[in-house]
Structures are given as structure tokens and as C-alpha cells.
Design a protein around this motif. Structure first.
Motif, PDB file in Angstrom:
ATOM      1  N   GLY A  38       2.441   7.171   0.888  1.00  0.00           N
ATOM      2  CA  GLY A  38       2.758   6.374  -0.288  1.00  0.00           C
ATOM      3  C   GLY A  38       1.783   5.228  -0.393  1.00  0.00           C
ATOM      4  N   ASP A  39       1.661   4.675  -1.593  1.00  0.00           N
ATOM      5  CA  ASP A  39       0.753   3.558  -1.796  1.00  0.00           C
ATOM      6  C   ASP A  39       1.267   2.335  -1.042  1.00  0.00           C
ATOM      7  OD1 ASP A  39      -1.539   2.578  -2.830  1.00  0.00           O
ATOM      8  OD2 ASP A  39      -0.997   2.865  -4.944  1.00  0.00           O
ATOM      9  N   ASN A  40       0.415   1.334  -0.854  1.00  0.00           N
ATOM     10  CA  ASN A  40       0.863   0.084  -0.248  1.00  0.00           C
ATOM     11  C   ASN A  40       1.991  -0.510  -1.084  1.00  0.00           C
ATOM     12  OD1 ASN A  40      -0.970   0.167   1.837  1.00  0.00           O
ATOM     13  ND2 ASN A  40      -2.542  -0.942   0.718  1.00  0.00           N
ATOM     14  N   GLY A  41       3.068  -0.920  -0.396  1.00  0.00           N
ATOM     15  CA  GLY A  41       4.205  -1.510  -1.105  1.00  0.00           C
ATOM     16  C   GLY A  41       5.177  -0.499  -1.670  1.00  0.00           C
ATOM     17  N   ALA A  42       4.956   0.796  -1.375  1.00  0.00           N
ATOM     18  CA  ALA A  42       5.853   1.839  -1.917  1.00  0.00           C
ATOM     19  C   ALA A  42       7.219   1.840  -1.227  1.00  0.00           C
ATOM     20  CB  ALA A  42       5.206   3.212  -1.781  1.00  0.00           C
ATOM     21  N   GLY A 200       9.011  21.082  20.629  1.00  0.00           N
ATOM     22  CA  GLY A 200      10.185  21.214  19.764  1.00  0.00           C
ATOM     23  C   GLY A 200      10.740  19.904  19.258  1.00  0.00           C
ATOM     24  N   ILE A 201      10.017  18.795  19.513  1.00  0.00           N
ATOM     25  CA  ILE A 201      10.520  17.495  19.047  1.00  0.00           C
ATOM     26  C   ILE A 201       9.980  17.241  17.639  1.00  0.00           C
ATOM     27  CG2 ILE A 201      10.618  14.998  19.481  1.00  0.00           C
ATOM     28  CD1 ILE A 201       9.974  15.584  22.427  1.00  0.00           C
ATOM     29  N   PRO A 202      10.859  17.043  16.639  1.00  0.00           N
ATOM     30  CA  PRO A 202      10.359  16.773  15.287  1.00  0.00           C
ATOM     31  C   PRO A 202       9.738  15.383  15.197  1.00  0.00           C
ATOM     32  CG  PRO A 202      12.755  16.668  15.328  1.00  0.00           C
ATOM     33  CD  PRO A 202      12.329  17.087  16.694  1.00  0.00           C
ATOM     34  N   ILE A 203       8.710  15.263  14.364  1.00  0.00           N
ATOM     35  CA  ILE A 203       7.938  14.021  14.271  1.00  0.00           C
ATOM     36  C   ILE A 203       7.854  13.572  12.815  1.00  0.00           C
ATOM     37  CG2 ILE A 203       5.613  13.015  14.583  1.00  0.00           C
ATOM     38  CD1 ILE A 203       5.260  15.115  16.878  1.00  0.00           C
ATOM     39  N   ILE A 204       8.079  12.272  12.609  1.00  0.00           N
ATOM     40  CA  ILE A 204       7.806  11.649  11.313  1.00  0.00           C
ATOM     41  C   ILE A 204       6.471  10.928  11.466  1.00  0.00           C
ATOM     42  CG2 ILE A 204       8.559   9.968   9.588  1.00  0.00           C
ATOM     43  CD1 ILE A 204      11.448  10.380  10.749  1.00  0.00           C
ATOM     44  N   LEU A 205       5.500  11.295  10.648  1.00  0.00           N
ATOM     45  CA  LEU A 205       4.159  10.727  10.739  1.00  0.00           C
ATOM     46  C   LEU A 205       3.878   9.906   9.485  1.00  0.00           C
ATOM     47  CD1 LEU A 205       1.236  10.653  12.017  1.00  0.00           C
ATOM     48  CD2 LEU A 205       0.768  12.701  10.659  1.00  0.00           C
ATOM     49  N   ILE A 206       3.743   8.586   9.660  1.00  0.00           N
ATOM     50  CA  ILE A 206       3.362   7.720   8.540  1.00  0.00           C
ATOM     51  C   ILE A 206       1.864   7.498   8.650  1.00  0.00           C
ATOM     52  CG2 ILE A 206       3.763   5.493   7.416  1.00  0.00           C
ATOM     53  CD1 ILE A 206       6.316   5.536   9.456  1.00  0.00           C
ATOM     54  N   SER A 207       1.127   7.855   7.606  1.00  0.00           N
ATOM     55  CA  SER A 207      -0.328   7.742   7.711  1.00  0.00           C
ATOM     56  C   SER A 207      -0.973   7.601   6.337  1.00  0.00           C
ATOM     57  CB  SER A 207      -0.908   8.968   8.410  1.00  0.00           C
ATOM     58  OG  SER A 207      -2.304   8.851   8.549  1.00  0.00           O
ATOM     59  N   HIS A 208      -2.088   6.833   6.310  1.00  0.00           N
ATOM     60  CA  HIS A 208      -2.908   6.754   5.110  1.00  0.00           C
ATOM     61  C   HIS A 208      -4.087   7.726   5.200  1.00  0.00           C
ATOM     62  CE1 HIS A 208      -1.010   2.759   4.285  1.00  0.00           C
ATOM     63  NE2 HIS A 208      -1.166   3.203   3.056  1.00  0.00           N
ATOM     64  N   ASN A 209      -4.238   8.350   6.364  1.00  0.00           N
ATOM     65  CA  ASN A 209      -5.395   9.221   6.593  1.00  0.00           C
ATOM     66  C   ASN A 209      -5.072  10.638   6.103  1.00  0.00           C
ATOM     67  OD1 ASN A 209      -7.291  11.027   7.904  1.00  0.00           O
ATOM     68  ND2 ASN A 209      -7.929   9.257   9.124  1.00  0.00           N
ATOM     69  N   MET A 210      -5.546  10.939   4.900  1.00  0.00           N
ATOM     70  CA  MET A 210      -5.191  12.226   4.278  1.00  0.00           C
ATOM     71  C   MET A 210      -5.667  13.449   5.066  1.00  0.00           C
ATOM     72  SD  MET A 210      -3.229  12.056   1.783  1.00  0.00           S
ATOM     73  CE  MET A 210      -2.470  10.685   0.990  1.00  0.00           C
ATOM     74  N   ALA A 244      -2.865  11.584  -6.289  1.00  0.00           N
ATOM     75  CA  ALA A 244      -2.475  11.374  -7.695  1.00  0.00           C
ATOM     76  C   ALA A 244      -0.954  11.202  -7.816  1.00  0.00           C
ATOM     77  CB  ALA A 244      -2.954  12.545  -8.547  1.00  0.00           C
ATOM     78  N   LEU A 245      -0.194  11.978  -7.055  1.00  0.00           N
ATOM     79  CA  LEU A 245       1.264  11.833  -7.053  1.00  0.00           C
ATOM     80  C   LEU A 245       1.676  10.471  -6.496  1.00  0.00           C
ATOM     81  CD1 LEU A 245       2.196  15.393  -5.743  1.00  0.00           C
ATOM     82  CD2 LEU A 245       2.948  14.454  -7.938  1.00  0.00           C
ATOM     83  N   MET A 246       1.006  10.087  -5.422  1.00  0.00           N
ATOM     84  CA  MET A 246       1.300   8.840  -4.722  1.00  0.00           C
ATOM     85  C   MET A 246       1.066   7.621  -5.619  1.00  0.00           C
ATOM     86  SD  MET A 246      -0.324   8.360  -0.972  1.00  0.00           S
ATOM     87  CE  MET A 246      -1.713   7.303  -1.285  1.00  0.00           C
TER      88      MET A 246
END
Length: 257
Positions: A38-42, A200-210, A244-246
Motif C-alpha cells: 500500500g502507499d505511504n499512509g494507507a 509450514g509457518i504462514p508469513i505476512i510480508l509488508i514490503s515496498h519492494n515489488m 496502479a491499484l495501490m
């Protein structure tokens, strides 16, 4: 249909007149890497803080493994099996690798020495730390007792991820894990993330690196204006579509069309 391991519905978080999370939904499926972009501040960070106990949402509900949960602190989330590796790493540079691995979870000696004198079982912590680092292929680190400040950025990130993998029994959240790293070190951390997923451990990855997002993620949660705009499969959209969606230049209906 497979049930999400971590699910949130209608989350709301307000800071005065600012609504950081606006009726947001969230689903993490078992064994997947879910990228959150998401964009900064999303409101990405606010969402992650709400599901990991760092902030308490004003409204909405969170379920972990089908059970409704309400965390009032990150410690409660950790006890439930949710580990978060923040961008700042939250490590003590002067302490050893083993001490950092067990910070806040120190193992005491058995018997009188541990119970009454509160003495720590250093050999056991060192052994377990070495085992965990070896499991994840991180034993390029020769000495488990060396101070974290002597490690490279990639090695420090590796220790932080290994600590999360050692204790995060159900979910691991990684906040910008490669943001401060060079190309070679980033590559090692990406391999490490794949290793953790293979357990088998699910991961949430927050990243700006597409490129990293598209390399690692099974699904991509696109966050915009405090809520989930859509969830896409990286094989179905391009990087430019995701951006573009972001940013609002494209809507999910355009993808469907």
C-alpha cells in the motif's frame, strides 16, 4: 474450503479525527506468504499492529485458528503464537546472539538456583540458539556468544527472523525485512523467508519492494485508504498493475475486465 489461520473483520482504529483503519477485512491462509502492500499512509502498519496486539482496535473482531482473540499487548499475541519482526529489529546490540534470541524468554536453571536465585541456564539457551540458527542455514555465524553489533545487517536480520521462527508457532509478520540491506544480503533473507515457509509457518510480508513481493508472495493484499482494496494473485497481475491499484490509478474492476 480452507479456513484462514488469521482473520479480521470490520477493523476500525481512529486517532482523533484520523481514521487509520476503516472497516478493514483481512485473511491469512495456512502455509502461505501473504504480501501486504500500500502507499505511504494507507494504514498497513496500523492493520498489522491491530492483529499483532501492538494497538487495540476501536471496533471489529480478530480470529486466530477459528477462535476469537483480543490481544491487549504484543506479549499476548506472542504467547498465542504470533511473532513480529519489525523494521527496527528490536535487538540489543551489546548482547550476544543467544541472549537476543531469548530476550524476554530467558530459560532459568532447574531447581533451587533457577527458582530462588533466578540464575539463567546459559548453556541450554546457547545450545537451542545454535540449533535454531543451524536449522535455518545461518551458521555462517561462528560464535553464538558474539555481540549482535559485530554482525552485518543481513546477519542481524537473519537472527531476528530465526528468533521469530523459533517462537512463532502459528504466524510470522515481517515488516520491510530487506529495507536496509544490499542486494546480496537481501537475497539471503529472501531464501530464509522461503525456508520458514517450507516449515509450514504462514508469513505476512509488508514490503515496498515489488520484485521481492512478486518473487515470494502467494497472494497480495492491496491496502488503500485504511481498508483492503482487493487481494490479487501475483501470477494474474503485473507489477505496474499492482502499483496502479495501490495508488488509485486503477480499480479492481479494471483487473476483472
Amino acid at each position: 474450503m480452507t479456513e484462514p489461520i488469521l482473520r479480521a473483520r470490520n477493523l476500525v482504529k481512529r486517532y482523533g479525527r484520523v481514521t487509520a483503519i476503516d472497516r478493514c477485512d483481512f485473511d491469512l491462509m495456512p502455509g502461505e506468504i501473504l504480501a501486504v502492500i500500500g502507499d505511504n499512509g494507507a494504514g498497513k502498519s496500523s492493520l498489522i499492529k491491530a492483529v499483532s496486539g501492538a494497538t487495540i482496535p476501536d471496533e471489529g473482531e480478530v480470529w486466530l485458528e477459528g477462535k476469537k482473540v483480543s490481544f491487549s499487548s504484543p506479549n499476548e499475541a506472542r504467547k498465542a503464537g504470533i511473532e513480529t519482526v519489525y523494521q527496527q529489529l528490536a535487538m540489543s546490540p551489546a548482547l550476544s546472539i543467544a541472549d537476543n534470541m531469548f530476550m524476554g524468554r530467558e530459560i532459568r536453571r532447574p531447581g533451587f538456583a533457577g527458582k530462588y536465585l533466578r540464575m539463567l541456564d546459559k548453556p541450554k539457551m546457547q545450545r537451542l540458539a545454535r540449533e535454531k540458527l543451524s536449522e535455518l542455514g545461518l551458521m555462517t555465524i561462528q560464535n553464538i556468544n558474539q555481540a549482535v553489533e559485530t554482525l552485518s545487517g543481513g546477519q542481524r536480520q537473519g537472527v531476528a527472523v530465526a528468533r521469530a521462527a523459533a517462537f512463532g508457532s502459528k504466524v510470522i509478520i515481517l515488516d520491510e525485512p530487506t529495507a536496509a540491506l544490499g542486494v546480496k544480503e537481501s537475497g539471503k533473507v529472501l531464501e530464509l523467508i522461503q525456508d520458514v515457509k517450507s516449515r509450514g509457518i504462514p508469513i505476512i510480508l509488508i514490503s515496498h519492494n515489488m520484485p521481492h513481493v512478486f518473487e515470494l508472495a502467494d497472494r497480495i493484499h492491496i491496502h488503500r485508504l485504511g481498508k483492503r482494496l482487493c487481494v490479487v494473485n501475483p501470477s494474474d497481475v503485473s507489477m505496474s498493475d499492482a502499483v496502479a491499484l495501490m495508488t488509485g490509478a486503477m480499480s479492481p474492476d479494471d483487473i476483472a475486465a
